[in-house]
Structures are given as C-alpha cells and as structure tokens.
Design a protein around this motif. Sequence first.
Motif, PDB file in Angstrom:
ATOM      1  N   GLN A 284       1.603   0.048   9.687  1.00  0.00           N
ATOM      2  CA  GLN A 284       0.590  -1.243   9.571  1.00  0.00           C
ATOM      3  C   GLN A 284       0.797  -2.256  10.666  1.00  0.00           C
ATOM      4  O   GLN A 284       0.287  -2.853  11.325  1.00  0.00           O
ATOM      5  N   ASP A 285       2.109  -2.474  10.544  1.00  0.00           N
ATOM      6  CA  ASP A 285       2.459  -3.735  11.309  1.00  0.00           C
ATOM      7  C   ASP A 285       2.291  -3.479  12.900  1.00  0.00           C
ATOM      8  O   ASP A 285       2.221  -3.977  13.924  1.00  0.00           O
ATOM      9  N   TRP A 286       2.281  -2.111  13.237  1.00  0.00           N
ATOM     10  CA  TRP A 286       2.151  -1.648  14.714  1.00  0.00           C
ATOM     11  C   TRP A 286       0.850  -1.527  15.078  1.00  0.00           C
ATOM     12  O   TRP A 286       0.456  -1.883  16.208  1.00  0.00           O
ATOM     13  N   SER A 287      -0.017  -1.467  14.061  1.00  0.00           N
ATOM     14  CA  SER A 287      -1.485  -0.968  14.424  1.00  0.00           C
ATOM     15  C   SER A 287      -2.457  -2.070  14.077  1.00  0.00           C
ATOM     16  O   SER A 287      -3.410  -2.256  14.951  1.00  0.00           O
ATOM     17  N   ASP A 288      -2.120  -3.158  13.341  1.00  0.00           N
ATOM     18  CA  ASP A 288      -3.175  -4.235  12.957  1.00  0.00           C
ATOM     19  C   ASP A 288      -3.005  -5.459  13.663  1.00  0.00           C
ATOM     20  O   ASP A 288      -1.860  -5.714  13.999  1.00  0.00           O
ATOM     21  N   GLU A 289      -3.891  -6.154  13.502  1.00  0.00           N
ATOM     22  CA  GLU A 289      -3.938  -7.558  14.299  1.00  0.00           C
ATOM     23  C   GLU A 289      -3.491  -8.470  13.075  1.00  0.00           C
ATOM     24  O   GLU A 289      -3.995  -8.463  11.971  1.00  0.00           O
ATOM     25  N   TYR A 290      -2.367  -9.248  13.257  1.00  0.00           N
ATOM     26  CA  TYR A 290      -2.038 -10.196  12.267  1.00  0.00           C
ATOM     27  C   TYR A 290      -3.135 -11.522  12.206  1.00  0.00           C
ATOM     28  O   TYR A 290      -3.414 -11.883  11.085  1.00  0.00           O
TER      29      TYR A 290
ATOM     30  N   SER B 196      -2.322 -14.314  12.879  1.00  0.00           N
ATOM     31  CA  SER B 196      -1.349 -15.494  12.277  1.00  0.00           C
ATOM     32  C   SER B 196      -0.303 -15.554  13.045  1.00  0.00           C
ATOM     33  O   SER B 196       0.177 -14.816  13.981  1.00  0.00           O
ATOM     34  N   LEU B 197       0.612 -16.591  12.662  1.00  0.00           N
ATOM     35  CA  LEU B 197       2.010 -16.586  13.380  1.00  0.00           C
ATOM     36  C   LEU B 197       2.980 -15.711  12.792  1.00  0.00           C
ATOM     37  O   LEU B 197       4.062 -15.992  12.488  1.00  0.00           O
ATOM     38  N   ASP B 198       2.530 -14.273  13.033  1.00  0.00           N
ATOM     39  CA  ASP B 198       3.430 -13.135  12.571  1.00  0.00           C
ATOM     40  C   ASP B 198       3.440 -12.316  13.914  1.00  0.00           C
ATOM     41  O   ASP B 198       2.504 -12.292  14.677  1.00  0.00           O
ATOM     42  N   ILE B 199       4.634 -11.665  14.215  1.00  0.00           N
ATOM     43  CA  ILE B 199       4.612 -10.841  15.409  1.00  0.00           C
ATOM     44  C   ILE B 199       5.660  -9.537  14.915  1.00  0.00           C
ATOM     45  O   ILE B 199       6.435  -9.564  14.170  1.00  0.00           O
ATOM     46  N   ALA B 200       5.144  -8.382  15.457  1.00  0.00           N
ATOM     47  CA  ALA B 200       6.005  -7.331  15.350  1.00  0.00           C
ATOM     48  C   ALA B 200       6.756  -7.196  16.788  1.00  0.00           C
ATOM     49  O   ALA B 200       6.335  -7.425  17.587  1.00  0.00           O
ATOM     50  N   ILE B 201       8.076  -6.737  16.218  1.00  0.00           N
ATOM     51  CA  ILE B 201       8.861  -6.474  17.612  1.00  0.00           C
ATOM     52  C   ILE B 201       9.448  -4.972  17.477  1.00  0.00           C
ATOM     53  O   ILE B 201       9.912  -4.466  16.461  1.00  0.00           O
TER      54      ILE B 201
ATOM     55  N   ALA C 282      11.776 -22.437  16.098  1.00  0.00           N
ATOM     56  CA  ALA C 282      11.006 -23.609  16.433  1.00  0.00           C
ATOM     57  C   ALA C 282       9.675 -23.518  16.374  1.00  0.00           C
ATOM     58  O   ALA C 282       8.974 -24.560  15.849  1.00  0.00           O
ATOM     59  N   HIS C 283       8.877 -22.201  16.177  1.00  0.00           N
ATOM     60  CA  HIS C 283       7.368 -22.117  16.362  1.00  0.00           C
ATOM     61  C   HIS C 283       6.889 -21.540  15.128  1.00  0.00           C
ATOM     62  O   HIS C 283       6.066 -21.137  15.008  1.00  0.00           O
ATOM     63  N   SER C 284       8.081 -21.374  14.014  1.00  0.00           N
ATOM     64  CA  SER C 284       7.694 -20.770  12.795  1.00  0.00           C
ATOM     65  C   SER C 284       7.038 -19.488  12.894  1.00  0.00           C
ATOM     66  O   SER C 284       6.008 -19.158  12.004  1.00  0.00           O
ATOM     67  N   ILE C 285       7.269 -18.733  13.607  1.00  0.00           N
ATOM     68  CA  ILE C 285       7.034 -17.263  13.901  1.00  0.00           C
ATOM     69  C   ILE C 285       7.682 -16.369  12.949  1.00  0.00           C
ATOM     70  O   ILE C 285       8.943 -16.183  12.975  1.00  0.00           O
ATOM     71  N   THR C 286       6.877 -15.440  12.316  1.00  0.00           N
ATOM     72  CA  THR C 286       7.509 -14.717  11.214  1.00  0.00           C
ATOM     73  C   THR C 286       7.931 -13.218  12.030  1.00  0.00           C
ATOM     74  O   THR C 286       6.895 -12.803  12.515  1.00  0.00           O
ATOM     75  N   VAL C 287       8.747 -12.793  12.071  1.00  0.00           N
ATOM     76  CA  VAL C 287       9.099 -11.512  12.694  1.00  0.00           C
ATOM     77  C   VAL C 287       9.188 -10.111  11.962  1.00  0.00           C
ATOM     78  O   VAL C 287       9.995 -10.342  10.821  1.00  0.00           O
ATOM     79  N   HIS C 288       8.424  -9.152  12.208  1.00  0.00           N
ATOM     80  CA  HIS C 288       8.642  -7.999  11.657  1.00  0.00           C
ATOM     81  C   HIS C 288       8.940  -6.949  12.559  1.00  0.00           C
ATOM     82  O   HIS C 288       8.280  -6.830  13.783  1.00  0.00           O
ATOM     83  N   GLY C 289      10.042  -6.452  12.639  1.00  0.00           N
ATOM     84  CA  GLY C 289      10.809  -5.480  13.501  1.00  0.00           C
ATOM     85  C   GLY C 289      11.446  -4.342  12.840  1.00  0.00           C
ATOM     86  O   GLY C 289      11.543  -3.896  11.793  1.00  0.00           O
ATOM     87  N   ASP C 290      11.611  -3.303  14.043  1.00  0.00           N
ATOM     88  CA  ASP C 290      12.410  -2.156  13.775  1.00  0.00           C
ATOM     89  C   ASP C 290      13.861  -2.250  13.635  1.00  0.00           C
ATOM     90  O   ASP C 290      14.383  -3.569  13.407  1.00  0.00           O
ATOM     91  N   GLU C 291      14.599  -1.295  13.153  1.00  0.00           N
ATOM     92  CA  GLU C 291      16.062  -1.542  12.965  1.00  0.00           C
ATOM     93  C   GLU C 291      16.891  -2.220  14.239  1.00  0.00           C
ATOM     94  O   GLU C 291      17.693  -3.102  13.740  1.00  0.00           O
ATOM     95  N   LYS C 292      16.516  -1.805  15.342  1.00  0.00           N
ATOM     96  CA  LYS C 292      17.196  -2.591  16.640  1.00  0.00           C
ATOM     97  C   LYS C 292      16.800  -4.210  16.531  1.00  0.00           C
ATOM     98  O   LYS C 292      17.912  -4.851  16.780  1.00  0.00           O
ATOM     99  N   ALA C 293      15.722  -4.306  16.161  1.00  0.00           N
ATOM    100  CA  ALA C 293      15.467  -5.811  16.283  1.00  0.00           C
ATOM    101  C   ALA C 293      16.242  -6.513  15.099  1.00  0.00           C
ATOM    102  O   ALA C 293      16.647  -7.489  15.538  1.00  0.00           O
ATOM    103  N   ALA C 294      16.242  -5.900  13.942  1.00  0.00           N
ATOM    104  CA  ALA C 294      17.031  -6.502  12.666  1.00  0.00           C
ATOM    105  C   ALA C 294      18.617  -6.555  13.088  1.00  0.00           C
ATOM    106  O   ALA C 294      19.265  -7.683  12.790  1.00  0.00           O
ATOM    107  N   GLU C 295      19.036  -5.763  14.263  1.00  0.00           N
ATOM    108  CA  GLU C 295      20.408  -5.804  14.413  1.00  0.00           C
ATOM    109  C   GLU C 295      20.772  -7.020  15.245  1.00  0.00           C
ATOM    110  O   GLU C 295      21.839  -7.589  15.289  1.00  0.00           O
ATOM    111  N   ASN C 296      19.607  -7.590  16.137  1.00  0.00           N
ATOM    112  CA  ASN C 296      19.949  -8.521  16.871  1.00  0.00           C
ATOM    113  C   ASN C 296      19.261  -9.848  16.660  1.00  0.00           C
ATOM    114  O   ASN C 296      19.696 -10.849  17.282  1.00  0.00           O
TER     115      ASN C 296
END
Length: 417
Positions: free
Chosen positions: A308-314, A316-321, A284-298
């Motif tokens: 880099q996804d864990w350490s950097d500031e995006y 933007s409408l991206d989020i790491a899980i 609904a909010h057009s958030i792009t998800v970058h995640g680990d394996e368990k995130a991808a399973e769910n």
Amino acid sequence: MKTMISVEQQAIAAKKAAKTLSLLSENEKNEALNTLADHIEKNVKRILEANEADLHKGREKGFDEAYMDRLALSESRVLELAKGLREVSRLDDPTGDILSEWTLENGLHVQQVRVPLGVIGMIYEARPNVTADAAGLALKSGNAIVLKGGSSSINSNRAIVEVLHEALRETKIPAEAVQFIDSTDRAAAQQLFTMKEHIDVLIPRGGAKLISAVVSNATVPVLETGTGNCHLYIDKEADLDKALKIIVNAKTDRPAVCNAAETLIIHEDWLKENSSAIAEMFAAHSITVHGDEKAAENLPDVIPANEQDWSDEYLSLDIAIKVVSSLDEALEHIERYGTKHSEAIITENKDTAHQFMAIADAAALYHNASTRFTDGSALGFGAEIGISTQKLHARGPMGLPALTTVKYLMHGTGQTR
C-alpha cells in the motif's frame, strides 16, 4: 424523483445557455469574468462564513488534516479565486481559432476550427475553489457547466455559485450557463453520468474512488483526471543541494495536493554517500519515512513499507523510499506503481535524464525540478479544470484548449459530389 427531474431541467437550461455563449465575443466573455472576480472580492466574508459551516461539520465528522486542508478557504484563498478569474480573462480565447485550412481541387474551401465542447458536467470533492475555477474556464471557452460538488463543501459551493449568479446577471452571459446541483443526494450525480443528450463531457476531480465510479458508470464521455502517486528519482549523479531542495518542496509545500511527491526512489550509491544529509532533512521537516530494507539500513526510524505504501497517495508528511541499483530498476517501479501524473529525475547526467524522460509514462516529467509545477496556473494556463492522466484529447493540466473540440467548415460555390 424530484431531484432527478430538477437535475435534468438544469442540464436542459445549461444546453440552451451554451447556444447564447457561442455567439458572444471574446471581449464580452472577458468583461463577464472580471465582473465575477469583482463580486467574489466583495463577498469574501460571505463565502468564508459558508466555508466555516462546512469546516465545522468536517471537524465533527473527524475528517483528516489533508481533507480539511482541501476543504478550507481563507481570505487569501478566496481572493485567489478572483485572481484566477482575472488571469483567465487575459488568456487568449481558443474558440474560433483556425487550426488548419486548405482548398480542394474543386474549389471547396475547408477550415478546421476550434469550438466549445458545449455543456460540461463537473463532479468533484472537497475543494470549493474548483467551483469558481471550473466556471471561469468553462465560460471563457464558451461552455456552459453543471457543477456537482461533494456534500462536505455544499455550503461553500452554494455561496460561491450564488455570488457568481449575481455577477452574471450584470453581464451578457446567461446565469443559466452555470448550474449548481444543490443536493447531497448521490442520485443527482448518478443522473449526470447518463444524460448524454444534454451533457457533452464529464470531468471528475477528486479521489480514486470518485474517478473510478465516474469512469465505470458513465455513458457520457469522460475527460479523466487522475490521482497523483508522484515519484522523485535521485540518480547516482544527483547534486545534493538540488536534491534536498526539490524533495522538501515536492513533499512539504502542500502535502495534500495531487502533485506532491509520495515516493522517493534513490540510487543506492547516492544514498550511501548522502544518508546523513537526507536523514537530517527528514527530521528537520518532520517527514515520516516508510522504506524498504536498504532504506532502513541507511536511514534511522524507517517504518517497513508494504504494498500500500508503494501504490497509494499519502497526502500527508509521509514518504515512501525505494532504493535501487539502476535507472532501469527505478523506471520499472514507476511503471508498476505510478498513476501517470508527474514523475521527476534529479541528475547531472543529461543522457540519464533524457532516457528517463523518454521512457517514463506520465503526463508531466521533470529534470531537476519539483513535481509541484504540474498545475495550470504554474504553467501559465490560468486556473485549470483538472489534470488529465489519459492519452486521448487532453493530457496534463487542462486549460482552455482542453475544453474545446473542432468543427470542419466548408465554403463552396455550388459544388456537388
């Protein structure tokens, strides 16, 4: 060489003006701040025209959306500059506050008193609002300031300072108390790093590279601000409605600011139970998800996360899980990748919240609230000069008290030692 000499002369002029500032009353400084606000309100069009010149150059250079957002002014944002100055004028002046006092056995009376730092060197990128905010806070706390903004906002900064100077000439504060280095030459900033005889403290505000350059090269003391790789930890006992509301605010309200959430840490039990709801929220909010394996399973459409996804500031409408099985695992991830800016836990378990807030190492910690509150105005400080992620002198949003130091004043009747 001409630029270098000019910068030194500006710093000397600022130091002289700081002495005049130290003698002014709180009312005189407040009247000056309101005059500055009046002039900004009268010159909105002039400031916006200058800002448009910077935006035009930014578009030509292909600056990304997050950077352009930090660079852009609007009528409402310019009026917010004036509002911020008026808010600072209404705050208590910390200078002159007696923090403690006592009398020795020999009759010598001792006072610990809050006083201005003196001359502040401010080095910052993109955000032209910093020009007015920093000037207002410096003047209210009795400090002169030397401003060195980024080249991308040179026109905006120049216009704002011109307006401030015109206003100061109608007040008891010398216009020389606000110095603007009107140059895109990096040598000008480099000189600020080493002018210890004229500059009392440097405050860098911007990206990690700028802050690192100042901290690594300065011989002037640095009041370090930090980047914001902020985390939200969704505990297994988190309320769904609260969690979704906080995630949306922390990620989407203003993605390009340092207190926006960049990483979502989710307890695996909570994610299994609420995967559909959180997936719908992301879509609904057009958030792009970058995640680990368990995130991808769910969750659907998860981009595999890398280091880099864990350490950097995006910014933007991206989020790491990151999906975890315990609070300890969440805290370990924050300890490894956090920037000691702002961290939050969403849980209905008060003991878990207490443990998180006792152990997590950051300037600001939240229980069931958005990280977006790590901001001087949101916390009642008025405009802030930056958010400190260090542990010496000042930490968190830096308002007026952070721009002061102390003196010990001793009053005697002829005592000798």
